[in-house]
Design a protein around this motif. Structure first.
Motif, PDB file in Angstrom:
ATOM      1  N   LYS A 290       0.827  -1.218   0.000  1.00 10.40           N
ATOM      2  CA  LYS A 290       0.000   0.000   0.000  1.00 10.40           C
ATOM      3  C   LYS A 290       0.854   1.258   0.000  1.00 10.40           C
ATOM      4  CE  LYS A 290      -4.583  -1.224   1.599  1.00 10.40           C
ATOM      5  NZ  LYS A 290      -5.609  -1.087   2.657  1.00 10.40           N
ATOM      6  N   SER A 299      -5.227   3.831  -5.303  1.00 11.41           N
ATOM      7  CA  SER A 299      -5.849   2.981  -4.284  1.00 11.41           C
ATOM      8  C   SER A 299      -5.554   1.514  -4.575  1.00 11.41           C
ATOM      9  CB  SER A 299      -7.362   3.210  -4.256  1.00 11.41           C
ATOM     10  OG  SER A 299      -7.957   2.758  -5.466  1.00 11.41           O
ATOM     11  N   GLU A 301      -6.813  -2.304  -3.103  1.00 13.38           N
ATOM     12  CA  GLU A 301      -7.741  -2.949  -2.180  1.00 13.38           C
ATOM     13  C   GLU A 301      -8.003  -4.395  -2.574  1.00 13.38           C
ATOM     14  OE1 GLU A 301     -11.585  -1.125  -2.328  1.00 13.38           O
ATOM     15  OE2 GLU A 301     -11.504  -0.787  -4.485  1.00 13.38           O
ATOM     16  N   SER A 339      -6.899  -3.401  -7.944  1.00 14.78           N
ATOM     17  CA  SER A 339      -7.687  -4.237  -7.033  1.00 14.78           C
ATOM     18  C   SER A 339      -7.377  -5.715  -7.245  1.00 14.78           C
ATOM     19  CB  SER A 339      -9.182  -3.998  -7.234  1.00 14.78           C
ATOM     20  OG  SER A 339      -9.578  -4.435  -8.522  1.00 14.78           O
TER      21      SER A 339
END
Length: 391
Positions: A290, A299, A301, A339
């Motif tokens: 991260k 981002s 995730e 992601s």
């Protein structure tokens, strides 16, 4: 006037003093006979003219056929000569090829063997070609490969070492759309490129081992320096030490990739399969990465189904694969997100990686998992790639 033939019959069989009497009395009859003779003459003349025309046409047709036959014979002669020349050229090419070649018919019998193959296998009689081949390559089930290729399935022996040399063998089927009519066996001496490749791999392996220790020391010392308060307080020195640390970590990663490639290609890469909690491991990987994503305002995730079972994998190698893919996604994404989604589908668990990074062409996709290959999109990015991670 009666028809001349009828007139002769009258003159011959009827007395002169009675001719007028009979011809007058039987005039309708004589007229009918006379007309019949005339019709016969007409039919005969018509038939003769037809026969005469047919005869002329037949002669003309015969002449045309003779001429066309001569043209066809000349074409066949020319084509046969061309084929003979082509066959001679192909025979010369085959004879002087450095690759050994053995031609088989549909029954597996040898119909041709070039000079290279003859000298390599010490073949004196062409019919003994397959026995000599099997004797020379004792470790290969030659008969099985031949049976396979004659059934229409090509097969290859990538590498076989014998009598101090390294060879590759290709069994290529010769077939039309409906049937297989033979096969070609190619024998290539690949000793020189293979020895060169082994020397190169050995050099890379030794160099990588020799580089790993000093790089680890540089990394350790850089980390040690960064723990010193006086270094931390000096922004210029701290920035330089950080640069040293990042560079050493990057180089150490490349060196480790080199070593992994050597182990993988030499068959020495061992796997330790164990039962792991997939979601926990992926969350651990994402937490570690991260910071890298945050530096680019991206981002990162984990998306997952609630019911995901444990899986059996090599923990370290699975982690290495995920890190390589995620780091690639971060490196080639300027804006947006990365992601990792986990889905349970039947007896399988799918791990899907998604990003909003730069696109990849079909040409780049074809080279995606090849060694030392980076896509053209790399040229548009400031990031560096060794071309080993995905390989």
């Amino acid at each position: 006037m009666w028809h001349r033939v009828l007139q002769r019959q009258i003159d011959k069989y009827i007395e002169k003093d009675l001719v007028e009497k009979y011809t007058t009395e039987y005039a309708p009859f004589f007229s009918a006979v006379s007309d019949t003779y005339r019709h016969l003459d007409e039919d005969r003349e018509l038939l003769l003219r037809s026969l005469d025309l047919s005869s002329k046409e037949f002669v003309e047709l015969n002449n045309k056929l003779r001429l066309e036959n001569q043209i066809i014979e000349q074409k066949v002669k020319d084509r046969t000569q061309e084929l003979s020349f082509e066959q001679a050229k192909l025979a010369q090419v085959a004879e002087h090829m450095t690759t050994g070649a053995i031609l088989l018919d549909s029954t597996g019998a040898v119909t041709f063997i070039n000079r290279t193959a003859q000298e390599l296998l010490t073949v004196e009689d062409t019919s003994q070609g397959i026995q000599c081949l099997a004797h020379f390559f004792e470790s290969i089930p030659i008969s099985e490969h031949i049976a396979l290729v004659l059934s229409g399935n090509n097969t290859t022996v990538q590498e076989v070492e014998t009598q101090g040399n390294i060879y590759s063998l290709s069994f290529d089927s010769l077939a039309t759309e409906s049937e297989t009519f033979g096969a070609l066996i190619w024998i290539r001496n690949i000793t020189e490129p293979k020895m060169l490749e082994r020397s190169k791999n050995q050099f890379i392996s030794i160099a990588s081992h020799e580089m790993r220790t000093p790089l680890a020391i540089i990394r350790g010392n850089a980390e040690l320096l960064l723990s010193d308060k006086s270094i931390i307080d000096n922004s210029d020195i701290s920035e330089q030490v950080n640069s040293i640390l990042k560079g050493s970590v990057r180089l150490l990663g490349i060196v480790n990739d080199f070593l992994d490639v050597q182990h993988l290609e030499s068959g020495k890469l061992s796997l330790k399969i164990e039962d792991i909690d997939l979601l926990a491991l992926l969350q651990e990987i994402i937490d570690d990465m991260k910071k890298l994503a945050a530096e680019k305002n991206i981002s990162l995730e984990l998306l997952n189904d609630l019911d995901v079972p444990n899986i059996k994998v090599d923990r370290y190698r699975f982690q290495q694969i995920c890190i390589n893919i995620i780091s690639n996604a971060i490196h080639y994404t300027e804006h947006g997100s990365v992601s990792v989604q986990v889905k349970k589908e039947g007896d399988s668990v799918n791990v899907v990686f998604k990003d909003t990074g730069i696109a990849m062409s079909n040409e780049d996709q074809a080279k995606l998992f090849q060694k030392f290959q980076t896509g053209k999109s790399f040229l548009q990015s400031s990031e560096y790639g060794s071309g080993l991670g995905l390989y």
